[in-house]
Design a protein around this motif. Structure first.
Motif, PDB file in Angstrom:
ATOM      1  N   TYR A  82      29.739  19.445  -1.393  1.00 31.11           N
ATOM      2  CA  TYR A  82      28.584  19.225  -2.278  1.00 31.11           C
ATOM      3  C   TYR A  82      29.051  18.674  -3.620  1.00 31.11           C
ATOM      4  O   TYR A  82      28.501  17.701  -4.132  1.00 31.11           O
ATOM      5  CB  TYR A  82      27.838  20.546  -2.463  1.00 31.11           C
ATOM      6  N   ASP A  83      30.067  19.322  -4.195  1.00 34.41           N
ATOM      7  CA  ASP A  83      30.585  18.891  -5.494  1.00 34.41           C
ATOM      8  C   ASP A  83      31.165  17.477  -5.414  1.00 34.41           C
ATOM      9  O   ASP A  83      30.956  16.662  -6.316  1.00 34.41           O
ATOM     10  CB  ASP A  83      31.649  19.863  -5.998  1.00 34.41           C
ATOM     11  N   ARG A  96      28.614  14.766  -5.464  1.00 35.14           N
ATOM     12  CA  ARG A  96      27.934  14.613  -6.750  1.00 35.14           C
ATOM     13  C   ARG A  96      28.911  14.356  -7.891  1.00 35.14           C
ATOM     14  O   ARG A  96      28.611  14.638  -9.044  1.00 35.14           O
ATOM     15  CB  ARG A  96      27.103  15.861  -7.039  1.00 35.14           C
TER      16      ARG A  96
END
Length: 133
Positions: A121-122, A125
């Protein structure tokens, strides 16, 4: 508000609010510590104080009172000098403890998967991870 959203609102009010209220009471780190310590049999205040790292006497007292009020602990006072006081789990709390054990087992099984999901996820993004929604 549309009719479909009214159903969601009612479901949240009827289902989530009572669950949230109970979880708020028992899911705190102090409450969980007390419940886990008392699951092994009746336990005295000083034993709890030593077993639960970082808890103050006042916070332990408040936590014990709340758990007793909620029907999760039984406080037994023995007529000795000095008085001996023990805390034990109620049947309802024993059932809760079984659920907590299941949750801990789930967390241990999925810890690496959660870590991997967070990293993915990180990365997607640009490294801006967050714990807030």
């Amino acid at each position: 508000m549309s009719r479909s959203h009214t159903g969601v609102t009612e479901a949240l009010r009827d289902e989530a609010c009572p669950v949230g209220e109970v979880l708020d009471r028992v899911a705190g780190k102090w409450s969980i510590g007390v419940l886990i310590a008392a699951a092994h049999g009746p336990v005295r205040f000083t034993e709890l104080e030593r077993a639960i790292e970082g808890i103050s006497r006042r916070m332990l007292t408040l936590t014990l009172r709340r758990l007793e009020r909620d029907g999760l602990l039984v406080r037994t006072v023995y007529p000795t000098v000095p008085p001996k006081v023990e805390y034990g789990l109620t049947p309802m709390a024993r059932e809760l403890h079984a659920g907590l054990v299941g949750l801990v087992e789930w967390a241990e099984r999925h810890r690496s998967a959660v870590t991997e999901a967070r990293a993915a996820y990180d990365a997607a993004r640009g490294g801006e991870g967050t714990d807030a929604a």
